[in-house]
Motif scaffolding. Structure first.
Motif, PDB file in Angstrom:
ATOM      1  N   ILE A  60      93.723  55.762  43.439  1.00  0.00           N
ATOM      2  CA  ILE A  60      93.840  56.783  44.489  1.00  0.00           C
ATOM      3  C   ILE A  60      92.598  56.779  45.367  1.00  0.00           C
ATOM      4  CG2 ILE A  60      93.938  59.281  44.906  1.00  0.00           C
ATOM      5  CD1 ILE A  60      95.766  59.465  42.439  1.00  0.00           C
ATOM      6  N   ASP A  61      91.433  56.597  44.746  1.00  0.00           N
ATOM      7  CA  ASP A  61      90.198  56.502  45.511  1.00  0.00           C
ATOM      8  C   ASP A  61      90.256  55.334  46.491  1.00  0.00           C
ATOM      9  OD1 ASP A  61      87.370  56.773  46.247  1.00  0.00           O
ATOM     10  OD2 ASP A  61      87.047  55.064  44.917  1.00  0.00           O
ATOM     11  N   SER A  62      90.755  54.204  46.039  1.00  0.00           N
ATOM     12  CA  SER A  62      90.880  53.038  46.918  1.00  0.00           C
ATOM     13  C   SER A  62      91.859  53.296  48.053  1.00  0.00           C
ATOM     14  CB  SER A  62      91.329  51.811  46.118  1.00  0.00           C
ATOM     15  OG  SER A  62      90.349  51.441  45.190  1.00  0.00           O
ATOM     16  N   ILE A  63      92.951  53.974  47.770  1.00  0.00           N
ATOM     17  CA  ILE A  63      93.950  54.270  48.806  1.00  0.00           C
ATOM     18  C   ILE A  63      93.364  55.193  49.867  1.00  0.00           C
ATOM     19  CG2 ILE A  63      96.131  55.464  49.239  1.00  0.00           C
ATOM     20  CD1 ILE A  63      97.051  54.330  46.485  1.00  0.00           C
ATOM     21  N   PHE A  64      92.684  56.255  49.432  1.00  0.00           N
ATOM     22  CA  PHE A  64      92.072  57.158  50.404  1.00  0.00           C
ATOM     23  C   PHE A  64      90.965  56.456  51.195  1.00  0.00           C
ATOM     24  CE2 PHE A  64      94.338  60.504  48.295  1.00  0.00           C
ATOM     25  CZ  PHE A  64      94.512  61.461  49.270  1.00  0.00           C
ATOM     26  N   GLY A  65      90.230  55.561  50.530  1.00  0.00           N
ATOM     27  CA  GLY A  65      89.230  54.773  51.243  1.00  0.00           C
ATOM     28  C   GLY A  65      89.865  53.861  52.279  1.00  0.00           C
ATOM     29  N   ALA A  66      91.020  53.299  51.942  1.00  0.00           N
ATOM     30  CA  ALA A  66      91.728  52.438  52.896  1.00  0.00           C
ATOM     31  C   ALA A  66      92.237  53.231  54.090  1.00  0.00           C
ATOM     32  CB  ALA A  66      92.891  51.731  52.203  1.00  0.00           C
ATOM     33  N   ILE A  67      92.761  54.421  53.838  1.00  0.00           N
ATOM     34  CA  ILE A  67      93.232  55.264  54.944  1.00  0.00           C
ATOM     35  C   ILE A  67      92.065  55.639  55.841  1.00  0.00           C
ATOM     36  CG2 ILE A  67      94.231  57.515  55.518  1.00  0.00           C
ATOM     37  CD1 ILE A  67      95.885  57.241  52.889  1.00  0.00           C
ATOM     38  N   ARG A  68      90.949  55.996  55.213  1.00  0.00           N
ATOM     39  CA  ARG A  68      89.746  56.347  55.983  1.00  0.00           C
ATOM     40  C   ARG A  68      89.280  55.169  56.840  1.00  0.00           C
ATOM     41  NH1 ARG A  68      83.933  57.734  53.230  1.00  0.00           N
ATOM     42  NH2 ARG A  68      82.719  57.666  55.147  1.00  0.00           N
ATOM     43  N   SER A  69      89.191  53.991  56.240  1.00  0.00           N
ATOM     44  CA  SER A  69      88.720  52.841  57.013  1.00  0.00           C
ATOM     45  C   SER A  69      89.730  52.435  58.076  1.00  0.00           C
ATOM     46  CB  SER A  69      88.402  51.658  56.096  1.00  0.00           C
ATOM     47  OG  SER A  69      89.560  51.202  55.446  1.00  0.00           O
ATOM     48  N   SER A  70      91.005  52.660  57.818  1.00  0.00           N
ATOM     49  CA  SER A  70      92.021  52.382  58.829  1.00  0.00           C
ATOM     50  C   SER A  70      91.854  53.304  60.034  1.00  0.00           C
ATOM     51  CB  SER A  70      93.409  52.551  58.221  1.00  0.00           C
ATOM     52  OG  SER A  70      94.408  52.311  59.178  1.00  0.00           O
ATOM     53  N   LEU A  71      91.567  54.572  59.771  1.00  0.00           N
ATOM     54  CA  LEU A  71      91.335  55.514  60.871  1.00  0.00           C
ATOM     55  C   LEU A  71      90.060  55.177  61.635  1.00  0.00           C
ATOM     56  CD1 LEU A  71      92.364  58.866  59.172  1.00  0.00           C
ATOM     57  CD2 LEU A  71      93.570  57.667  61.013  1.00  0.00           C
ATOM     58  N   ASN A  72      89.078  54.608  60.920  1.00  0.00           N
ATOM     59  CA  ASN A  72      87.827  54.184  61.571  1.00  0.00           C
ATOM     60  C   ASN A  72      87.957  52.818  62.226  1.00  0.00           C
ATOM     61  OD1 ASN A  72      86.215  56.433  61.064  1.00  0.00           O
ATOM     62  ND2 ASN A  72      85.664  55.684  59.027  1.00  0.00           N
ATOM     63  N   LYS A  73      89.133  52.224  62.096  1.00  0.00           N
ATOM     64  CA  LYS A  73      89.444  50.911  62.674  1.00  0.00           C
ATOM     65  C   LYS A  73      88.575  49.779  62.106  1.00  0.00           C
ATOM     66  CE  LYS A  73      91.634  52.635  66.756  1.00  0.00           C
ATOM     67  NZ  LYS A  73      92.696  53.292  66.091  1.00  0.00           N
ATOM     68  N   ASP A  74      88.232  49.892  60.829  1.00  0.00           N
ATOM     69  CA  ASP A  74      87.505  48.803  60.182  1.00  0.00           C
ATOM     70  C   ASP A  74      88.118  48.443  58.822  1.00  0.00           C
ATOM     71  OD1 ASP A  74      86.688  51.052  58.813  1.00  0.00           O
ATOM     72  OD2 ASP A  74      84.556  50.578  58.875  1.00  0.00           O
ATOM     73  N   PHE A  75      89.452  48.598  58.718  1.00  0.00           N
ATOM     74  CA  PHE A  75      90.170  48.262  57.493  1.00  0.00           C
ATOM     75  C   PHE A  75      90.225  46.758  57.302  1.00  0.00           C
ATOM     76  CE2 PHE A  75      94.138  47.045  55.371  1.00  0.00           C
ATOM     77  CZ  PHE A  75      93.956  47.675  54.151  1.00  0.00           C
ATOM     78  N   ARG A  76      89.934  46.325  56.081  1.00  0.00           N
ATOM     79  CA  ARG A  76      90.044  44.904  55.726  1.00  0.00           C
ATOM     80  C   ARG A  76      90.879  44.802  54.455  1.00  0.00           C
ATOM     81  NH1 ARG A  76      84.339  42.386  55.372  1.00  0.00           N
ATOM     82  NH2 ARG A  76      85.613  40.803  54.392  1.00  0.00           N
ATOM     83  N   PRO A  77      92.026  44.116  54.540  1.00  0.00           N
ATOM     84  CA  PRO A  77      92.913  44.030  53.366  1.00  0.00           C
ATOM     85  C   PRO A  77      92.245  43.412  52.144  1.00  0.00           C
ATOM     86  CG  PRO A  77      94.036  43.234  55.329  1.00  0.00           C
ATOM     87  CD  PRO A  77      92.602  43.462  55.711  1.00  0.00           C
ATOM     88  N   ASP A  78      91.384  42.427  52.339  1.00  0.00           N
ATOM     89  CA  ASP A  78      90.732  41.800  51.191  1.00  0.00           C
ATOM     90  C   ASP A  78      89.810  42.775  50.469  1.00  0.00           C
ATOM     91  OD1 ASP A  78      89.088  41.775  53.471  1.00  0.00           O
ATOM     92  OD2 ASP A  78      88.010  39.979  52.850  1.00  0.00           O
ATOM     93  N   ILE A  79      89.117  43.610  51.208  1.00  0.00           N
ATOM     94  CA  ILE A  79      88.257  44.624  50.601  1.00  0.00           C
ATOM     95  C   ILE A  79      89.114  45.643  49.859  1.00  0.00           C
ATOM     96  CG2 ILE A  79      86.605  46.480  51.079  1.00  0.00           C
ATOM     97  CD1 ILE A  79      85.431  43.708  51.482  1.00  0.00           C
ATOM     98  N   PHE A  80      90.235  46.044  50.470  1.00  0.00           N
ATOM     99  CA  PHE A  80      91.123  47.020  49.834  1.00  0.00           C
ATOM    100  C   PHE A  80      91.678  46.489  48.523  1.00  0.00           C
ATOM    101  CE2 PHE A  80      95.574  48.354  49.180  1.00  0.00           C
ATOM    102  CZ  PHE A  80      95.328  49.644  48.769  1.00  0.00           C
ATOM    103  N   VAL A  81      92.230  45.290  48.537  1.00  0.00           N
ATOM    104  CA  VAL A  81      92.863  44.736  47.332  1.00  0.00           C
ATOM    105  C   VAL A  81      91.832  44.526  46.230  1.00  0.00           C
ATOM    106  CG1 VAL A  81      94.072  42.717  46.398  1.00  0.00           C
ATOM    107  CG2 VAL A  81      94.782  43.696  48.580  1.00  0.00           C
ATOM    108  N   SER A  82      90.671  43.971  46.582  1.00  0.00           N
ATOM    109  CA  SER A  82      89.644  43.753  45.559  1.00  0.00           C
ATOM    110  C   SER A  82      89.128  45.077  45.012  1.00  0.00           C
ATOM    111  CB  SER A  82      88.502  42.909  46.118  1.00  0.00           C
ATOM    112  OG  SER A  82      87.815  43.604  47.142  1.00  0.00           O
ATOM    113  N   GLY A  83      88.985  46.079  45.864  1.00  0.00           N
ATOM    114  CA  GLY A  83      88.542  47.386  45.400  1.00  0.00           C
ATOM    115  C   GLY A  83      89.598  48.086  44.566  1.00  0.00           C
ATOM    116  N   PHE A  84      90.853  47.968  44.981  1.00  0.00           N
ATOM    117  CA  PHE A  84      91.952  48.616  44.267  1.00  0.00           C
ATOM    118  C   PHE A  84      92.017  48.131  42.822  1.00  0.00           C
ATOM    119  CE2 PHE A  84      96.390  49.077  42.991  1.00  0.00           C
ATOM    120  CZ  PHE A  84      96.682  50.364  43.412  1.00  0.00           C
TER     121      PHE A  84
END
Length: 113
Positions: free
Chosen positions: A37-61
């Motif tokens: 859940i922490d990773s998902i909220f971090g991904a939503i946050r970074s998506s809103l900041n326009k700096d989302f990276r799928p590789d960072i999300f998947v590795s963090g998740f």
């Protein structure tokens, strides 16, 4: 967007499949869920900041979930309830990310009007 689709897919799969988890694994699962859940909220946050990276999300998740489960295992072996600390830390991060997401969305809504 990827995080949102994954969240919806996970919720649907969780509702469709009735999975019973043994009680002795509940600390592991609870910490792993909080880490995800922490990773998902971090991904939503970074998506809103326009700096989302799928590789960072998947590795963090997956990395956060595995690391958290390993910490709980180590705590079990040492006789220390480390899972409580992990839940507190991940819970704090979830609420911090939620607060930032809420502020970002409110600022965007304010500028549109």
């Amino acid at each position: 967007m990827v995080a949102f689709v994954g969240l919806i897919l996970g919720i649907v799969l969780g509702i469709v499949w009735n999975v019973n988890i043994p009680l002795k694994f509940s600390p592991y699962i609870s910490v792993a869920i909080f880490a995800c859940i922490d990773s998902i909220f971090g991904a939503i946050r970074s998506s809103l900041n326009k700096d989302f990276r799928p590789d960072i999300f998947v590795s963090g998740f997956f990395g956060n979930a595995v690391l958290a489960a390993l910490m709980v295992y180590l705590g079990d072996k040492l006789g220390i309830p480390i899972y409580i600390a992990a839940i507190i830390v991940f819970g704090e991060r979830v609420f911090t990310n939620f607060a930032i997401i809420r502020r970002l969305l409110m600022e965007r809504a304010k500028f549109r009007h």
